[in-house]
Design an enzyme around this catalytic site. Structure first.
Site, PDB file in Angstrom:
ATOM      1  N   HIS A   1      -8.476  -3.863   1.353  1.00 24.23           N
ATOM      2  CA  HIS A   1      -9.241  -3.284   2.439  1.00 24.23           C
ATOM      3  C   HIS A   1     -10.067  -2.134   2.530  1.00 24.23           C
ATOM      4  CE1 HIS A   1      -8.899  -1.293   6.701  1.00 24.23           C
ATOM      5  NE2 HIS A   1      -7.841  -2.258   6.961  1.00 24.23           N
TER       6      HIS A   1
ATOM      7  N   GLU B   1     -13.319  -6.523   4.140  1.00 24.78           N
ATOM      8  CA  GLU B   1     -12.115  -6.691   3.450  1.00 24.78           C
ATOM      9  C   GLU B   1     -12.176  -8.358   2.838  1.00 24.78           C
ATOM     10  OE1 GLU B   1      -9.004  -5.391   6.174  1.00 24.78           O
ATOM     11  OE2 GLU B   1     -10.735  -4.226   7.268  1.00 24.78           O
TER      12      GLU B   1
ATOM     13  N   ASP C   1     -14.360  -5.151  15.182  1.00 23.81           N
ATOM     14  CA  ASP C   1     -12.807  -5.705  14.307  1.00 23.81           C
ATOM     15  C   ASP C   1     -12.719  -7.368  14.466  1.00 23.81           C
ATOM     16  OD1 ASP C   1     -10.551  -5.646  13.132  1.00 23.81           O
ATOM     17  OD2 ASP C   1      -9.524  -4.596  14.784  1.00 23.81           O
TER      18      ASP C   1
ATOM     19  N   ARG D   1       1.001  -1.235  -0.074  1.00 21.59           N
ATOM     20  CA  ARG D   1      -0.034   0.011  -0.069  1.00 21.59           C
ATOM     21  C   ARG D   1       0.711   1.235  -0.018  1.00 21.59           C
ATOM     22  NH1 ARG D   1      -3.056   0.474   6.028  1.00 21.59           N
ATOM     23  NH2 ARG D   1      -1.266   0.059   7.309  1.00 21.59           N
TER      24      ARG D   1
HETATM   25  C1  BG6 Z   1      -8.287  -3.711  10.299  1.00 22.57           C
HETATM   26  C2  BG6 Z   1      -7.809  -4.301  11.368  1.00 22.57           C
HETATM   27  O1  BG6 Z   1      -8.005  -4.610   8.892  1.00 22.57           O
HETATM   28  O2  BG6 Z   1      -7.390  -2.569   9.582  1.00 22.57           O
HETATM   29  C3  BG6 Z   1      -7.734  -3.209  12.274  1.00 22.57           C
HETATM   30  O3  BG6 Z   1      -8.628  -5.488  11.588  1.00 22.57           O
HETATM   31  C4  BG6 Z   1      -7.048  -2.204  11.942  1.00 22.57           C
HETATM   32  O4  BG6 Z   1      -7.460  -3.837  13.511  1.00 22.57           O
HETATM   33  C5  BG6 Z   1      -7.576  -1.678  10.842  1.00 22.57           C
HETATM   34  O5  BG6 Z   1      -6.926  -1.221  13.157  1.00 22.57           O
HETATM   35  C6  BG6 Z   1      -6.847  -0.301  10.231  1.00 22.57           C
HETATM   36  O6  BG6 Z   1      -5.395  -0.445   9.918  1.00 22.57           O
HETATM   37  P1  BG6 Z   1      -4.490   0.364   9.545  1.00 22.57           P
HETATM   38  O7  BG6 Z   1      -2.993   0.041   9.527  1.00 22.57           O
HETATM   39  O8  BG6 Z   1      -4.760   1.036   8.134  1.00 22.57           O
HETATM   40  O9  BG6 Z   1      -4.468   1.758  10.642  1.00 22.57           O
END
Ligand code: BG6
Length: 311
Positions: A179, A283, A223, A109
């Protein structure tokens, strides 16, 4: 898994690209040097960032609200992930399994992608094919030879495919996810179906294992990683009077995350207002016990299609 031939890219779309529709596509660069592709075809408006192969915006003409949520406070800087849209988690999901100094959700990413092809398909959709570039940062975190190709088909539906080819002489394991941040009218008026009777690990309860009894509704931070599920998922949005259907392929995990007010306000790239009420991440993934093993010379494809209908 499919065996690849000598070609770099696995073109498995039924609509071959015919020509670049120049009026539909604009390439732009911002003041930080990041590159974007803006697409406006007869079905949808979209914007992609080449860093991370990141779909930032997709709004089909038949919907009055964008389908993807994008933080107003996202930072658009080299080496920093965009908050919202569709970040790619690859080659691991969550924390690295053995080295906690490596970045959350892998390095894809924050790695630049190059354009392999942009074209108009026979059905009028725009197809963009991107390939992750080899950077020193990526090489330091994964030394195996591989290729990672992302195909995005933009129209009244959105289809994304992430093809990982193992070019090493030994197998490798990897985790991955689209995501995706969905834009919803109000998180408390959203119901998600398709995960009933599915086992989950709850990240907020130290990965407590349970089985989801019923459809999901949201009244707090959420989550959960749903494992060993190939099911399609539907987001029913009472406020926006629409449903979004996610049909997936090559994925055995679905993750559902929404941060709620306290966590959202602690995040530097999320606004201190009620924007968190308008997002839910669903996701399409392979994570935990569903990591993928790819044999030498093979390609694994993670794919999802989003369809938006009126409720
Ligand atoms: C989700 C996770 O996929 O992504 C969470 O399950 C996490 O635990 C979230 O907080 C955001 O992650 P990031 O690294 O983009 O802040």
């Amino acid at each position: 898994m499919k065996r690849t031939q000598t070609a770099e890219v696995n073109f498995d779309s039924k609509y071959p690209s015919t020509h670049v529709a120049e009026d539909d596509v604009r390439f732009i660069k911002d003041e930080n040097g990041l590159d974007y592709i803006e697409i406006e075809n007869r079905f949808a408006t979209a914007k992609l960032a080449l860093q991370g192969g990141h779909v930032m915006l997709w709004q089909p003409k038949h919907t009055s609200e964008p389908v993807l949520w994008l933080s107003k406070q996202s930072r658009f800087e080299p080496g920093r992930s965009i908050r919202g849209g569709i970040p790619l988690c690859w080659p691991w999901f969550g924390a690295h399994p053995t080295d906690s100094s490596l970045c959350m959700h892998g390095f894809a990413r924050v790695t630049p992608f190059t354009v392999i092809d942009v074209g108009q398909m026979n059905n009028g959709y725009t197809r963009v094919i991107l390939q992750m570039t080899k950077t020193e940062n990526a090489q330091r975190q994964l030394s195996y030879p591989y290729t990672l190709v992302l195909t995005i088909e933009i129209g009244s539906t959105l289809s994304i495919k992430l093809a990982t080819t193992n070019r090493a002489s030994q197998p490798f394991f990897m985790g991955e996810a689209f995501h995706t941040y969905f834009n919803v009218g109000d998180i408390e008026a959203v119901t998600i179906t398709g995960l009933e009777q599915t086992e989950y690990a709850d990240k907020l309860l130290d990965y407590f294992r349970g089985t989801e009894e019923k459809e999901l509704t949201f009244h707090n931070e959420f989550d959960r990683v749903y494992v060993s599920t190939k099911s399609d998922v539907v987001i029913h949005d009472e406020k926006y009077k629409r449903k979004i259907t996610l049909s997936k392929r090559g994925s055995n995990t679905t993750v559902v995350w929404t941060p709620w007010e306290k966590k959202a306000h602690q995040m530097a790239d999320m606004p201190k207002d009620d924007s968190w009420r308008h997002m839910v991440c669903v996701e399409t993934a392979n994570a935990m016990e569903n990591l993928v093993m790819i044999n030498p010379g093979y390609t694994h494809v993670l794919a999802v299609e989003y369809v938006v209908d009126e409720l």
